[in-house]
Design a protein around this motif. Structure first.
Motif, PDB file in Angstrom:
ATOM      1  N   GLY A 160       0.900  -1.314  -0.130  1.00 47.63           N
ATOM      2  CA  GLY A 160       0.050   0.027   0.016  1.00 47.63           C
ATOM      3  C   GLY A 160       0.699   1.264   0.091  1.00 47.63           C
ATOM      4  O   GLY A 160       2.160   1.207  -0.011  1.00 47.63           O
ATOM      5  N   GLU A 161       0.049   2.303  -0.104  1.00 41.86           N
ATOM      6  CA  GLU A 161       0.654   3.777  -0.116  1.00 41.86           C
ATOM      7  C   GLU A 161       1.760   4.020   0.795  1.00 41.86           C
ATOM      8  O   GLU A 161       2.634   4.640   0.738  1.00 41.86           O
ATOM      9  N   GLY A 162       1.648   3.500   2.144  1.00 43.34           N
ATOM     10  CA  GLY A 162       2.574   3.924   3.177  1.00 43.34           C
ATOM     11  C   GLY A 162       4.096   3.246   2.982  1.00 43.34           C
ATOM     12  O   GLY A 162       4.931   3.493   3.394  1.00 43.34           O
ATOM     13  N   SER A 163       3.894   2.352   2.196  1.00 42.66           N
ATOM     14  CA  SER A 163       5.311   1.591   1.962  1.00 42.66           C
ATOM     15  C   SER A 163       5.959   1.795   0.538  1.00 42.66           C
ATOM     16  O   SER A 163       6.885   1.443   0.330  1.00 42.66           O
ATOM     17  N   LEU A 164       5.313   2.903  -0.177  1.00 38.99           N
ATOM     18  CA  LEU A 164       5.839   3.408  -1.584  1.00 38.99           C
ATOM     19  C   LEU A 164       7.411   3.723  -1.455  1.00 38.99           C
ATOM     20  O   LEU A 164       8.007   3.553  -2.242  1.00 38.99           O
ATOM     21  N   ASP A 165       7.462   4.421  -0.440  1.00 41.08           N
ATOM     22  CA  ASP A 165       8.803   5.176   0.017  1.00 41.08           C
ATOM     23  C   ASP A 165       9.911   4.048   0.160  1.00 41.08           C
ATOM     24  O   ASP A 165      10.938   4.179  -0.547  1.00 41.08           O
ATOM     25  N   ASP A 166       9.561   2.934   0.646  1.00 43.29           N
ATOM     26  CA  ASP A 166      10.535   1.965   1.043  1.00 43.29           C
ATOM     27  C   ASP A 166      10.836   1.092  -0.244  1.00 43.29           C
ATOM     28  O   ASP A 166      11.859   0.783  -0.389  1.00 43.29           O
ATOM     29  N   ALA A 167       9.621   0.900  -0.897  1.00 48.44           N
ATOM     30  CA  ALA A 167       9.498   0.175  -2.028  1.00 48.44           C
ATOM     31  C   ALA A 167      10.362   0.884  -3.144  1.00 48.44           C
ATOM     32  O   ALA A 167      11.372   0.323  -3.764  1.00 48.44           O
ATOM     33  N   GLU A 168      10.304   2.147  -3.188  1.00 51.29           N
ATOM     34  CA  GLU A 168      11.170   2.730  -4.402  1.00 51.29           C
ATOM     35  C   GLU A 168      12.452   2.670  -3.941  1.00 51.29           C
ATOM     36  O   GLU A 168      13.399   2.618  -4.791  1.00 51.29           O
ATOM     37  N   GLU A 169      13.011   2.858  -2.497  1.00 52.58           N
ATOM     38  CA  GLU A 169      14.340   2.841  -2.126  1.00 52.58           C
ATOM     39  C   GLU A 169      15.077   1.380  -2.538  1.00 52.58           C
ATOM     40  O   GLU A 169      15.988   1.330  -2.903  1.00 52.58           O
ATOM     41  N   ARG A 170      14.267   0.527  -2.294  1.00 47.57           N
ATOM     42  CA  ARG A 170      14.811  -0.805  -2.324  1.00 47.57           C
ATOM     43  C   ARG A 170      15.040  -1.201  -3.951  1.00 47.57           C
ATOM     44  O   ARG A 170      16.035  -1.806  -4.242  1.00 47.57           O
ATOM     45  N   LEU A 171      13.904  -0.748  -4.661  1.00 49.73           N
ATOM     46  CA  LEU A 171      14.058  -0.890  -6.192  1.00 49.73           C
ATOM     47  C   LEU A 171      15.082  -0.174  -6.747  1.00 49.73           C
ATOM     48  O   LEU A 171      15.956  -0.745  -7.698  1.00 49.73           O
ATOM     49  N   CYS A 172      15.337   1.124  -6.221  1.00 47.23           N
ATOM     50  CA  CYS A 172      16.416   1.828  -6.754  1.00 47.23           C
ATOM     51  C   CYS A 172      17.649   1.267  -6.335  1.00 47.23           C
ATOM     52  O   CYS A 172      18.624   1.486  -7.144  1.00 47.23           O
ATOM     53  N   GLY A 173      17.616   0.662  -5.507  1.00 46.38           N
ATOM     54  CA  GLY A 173      18.898  -0.003  -4.791  1.00 46.38           C
ATOM     55  C   GLY A 173      19.145  -1.074  -5.854  1.00 46.38           C
ATOM     56  O   GLY A 173      20.511  -1.251  -6.227  1.00 46.38           O
ATOM     57  N   VAL A 174      18.249  -2.034  -6.212  1.00 48.96           N
ATOM     58  CA  VAL A 174      18.726  -2.846  -7.085  1.00 48.96           C
ATOM     59  C   VAL A 174      19.163  -2.555  -8.228  1.00 48.96           C
ATOM     60  O   VAL A 174      20.163  -3.027  -8.896  1.00 48.96           O
ATOM     61  N   ILE A 175      18.719  -1.396  -8.985  1.00 46.34           N
ATOM     62  CA  ILE A 175      19.002  -0.866 -10.308  1.00 46.34           C
ATOM     63  C   ILE A 175      20.657  -0.348  -9.991  1.00 46.34           C
ATOM     64  O   ILE A 175      21.050  -0.515 -10.779  1.00 46.34           O
ATOM     65  N   ARG A 176      20.750   0.342  -8.955  1.00 47.61           N
ATOM     66  CA  ARG A 176      22.101   0.858  -8.637  1.00 47.61           C
ATOM     67  C   ARG A 176      23.111  -0.048  -8.754  1.00 47.61           C
ATOM     68  O   ARG A 176      24.106   0.020  -9.282  1.00 47.61           O
ATOM     69  N   ARG A 177      22.840  -1.054  -7.930  1.00 49.50           N
ATOM     70  CA  ARG A 177      23.780  -2.121  -7.758  1.00 49.50           C
ATOM     71  C   ARG A 177      24.264  -2.932  -8.878  1.00 49.50           C
ATOM     72  O   ARG A 177      25.103  -3.661  -8.981  1.00 49.50           O
ATOM     73  N   SER A 178      23.172  -3.048  -9.907  1.00 50.15           N
ATOM     74  CA  SER A 178      23.326  -4.085 -10.789  1.00 50.15           C
ATOM     75  C   SER A 178      24.058  -3.267 -12.074  1.00 50.15           C
ATOM     76  O   SER A 178      24.697  -3.816 -13.043  1.00 50.15           O
ATOM     77  N   ILE A 179      24.485  -2.054 -11.877  1.00 51.49           N
ATOM     78  CA  ILE A 179      25.048  -1.411 -12.860  1.00 51.49           C
ATOM     79  C   ILE A 179      26.336  -1.712 -12.952  1.00 51.49           C
ATOM     80  O   ILE A 179      27.327  -1.724 -11.895  1.00 51.49           O
ATOM     81  N   GLY A 180      27.132  -2.183 -13.942  1.00 52.12           N
ATOM     82  CA  GLY A 180      28.498  -2.641 -14.195  1.00 52.12           C
ATOM     83  C   GLY A 180      28.797  -3.845 -13.485  1.00 52.12           C
ATOM     84  O   GLY A 180      29.923  -4.272 -13.427  1.00 52.12           O
ATOM     85  N   LEU A 181      27.865  -4.697 -13.165  1.00 50.83           N
ATOM     86  CA  LEU A 181      28.187  -5.929 -12.488  1.00 50.83           C
ATOM     87  C   LEU A 181      28.736  -6.877 -13.435  1.00 50.83           C
ATOM     88  O   LEU A 181      28.433  -7.016 -14.651  1.00 50.83           O
ATOM     89  N   VAL A 182      29.707  -7.654 -13.187  1.00 50.22           N
ATOM     90  CA  VAL A 182      30.782  -8.500 -13.917  1.00 50.22           C
ATOM     91  C   VAL A 182      30.407  -9.960 -13.293  1.00 50.22           C
ATOM     92  O   VAL A 182      30.680 -10.089 -12.242  1.00 50.22           O
ATOM     93  N   SER A 183      30.304 -11.125 -14.337  1.00 52.63           N
ATOM     94  CA  SER A 183      30.279 -12.380 -13.853  1.00 52.63           C
ATOM     95  C   SER A 183      30.734 -13.095 -15.104  1.00 52.63           C
ATOM     96  O   SER A 183      30.569 -12.989 -16.103  1.00 52.63           O
ATOM     97  N   LYS A 184      31.299 -14.225 -14.748  1.00 55.46           N
ATOM     98  CA  LYS A 184      31.761 -15.086 -15.640  1.00 55.46           C
ATOM     99  C   LYS A 184      30.416 -16.103 -16.084  1.00 55.46           C
ATOM    100  O   LYS A 184      30.636 -16.799 -17.217  1.00 55.46           O
TER     101      LYS A 184
END
Length: 119
Positions: free
Chosen positions: A15-39
């Protein structure tokens, strides 16, 4: 990243009260995935899928909050990334183990298959 993406999407459903937390977590996934390298192709595919899921979810949050331009940017970027992953996977005959269910798909899945939220 997959668990963080699922947690962010779950908060949207809370719900609405959790959107700020959801946005922070989702943006964190996006930030951390940039430039990730794996074999491992499978690991990279999983990260790109989690990144795209997060971007599609952020598009929904942004539309809900009246930020249409931001939402459209997230949506277009996610579709382009997903389509690129799909094309690269098929053209290079790479393993598709990183896709949910082992079946590659394009960005159009997100507008036609609502089961992706249940991942």
């Amino acid at each position: 990243e997959i668990a963080a993406e699922h947690a962010g999407i779950a908060l949207i459903g809370a719900g609405e009260g959790s959107l700020d937390d959801a946005e922070e977590r989702l943006c964190g996934v996006i930030r951390r995935s940039i430039g990730l390298v794996s074999k491992s192709v499978s690991v990279l595919q999983q990260v790109v899928v989690a990144d795209c899921d997060a971007r599609f979810a952020m598009a929904a949050v942004s539309w809900y909050r009246g930020r249409a331009e931001v939402a459209e940017t997230y949506w277009r970027d996610a579709v382009e990334r997903m389509d690129k992953l799909y094309d690269d996977t098929l053209s290079m005959e790479k393993s598709v183990n990183g896709f949910p269910g082992g079946v590659p798909y394009r960005g159009s899945r997100y507008s036609s298959d609502f089961e992706w939220l249940r991942g």
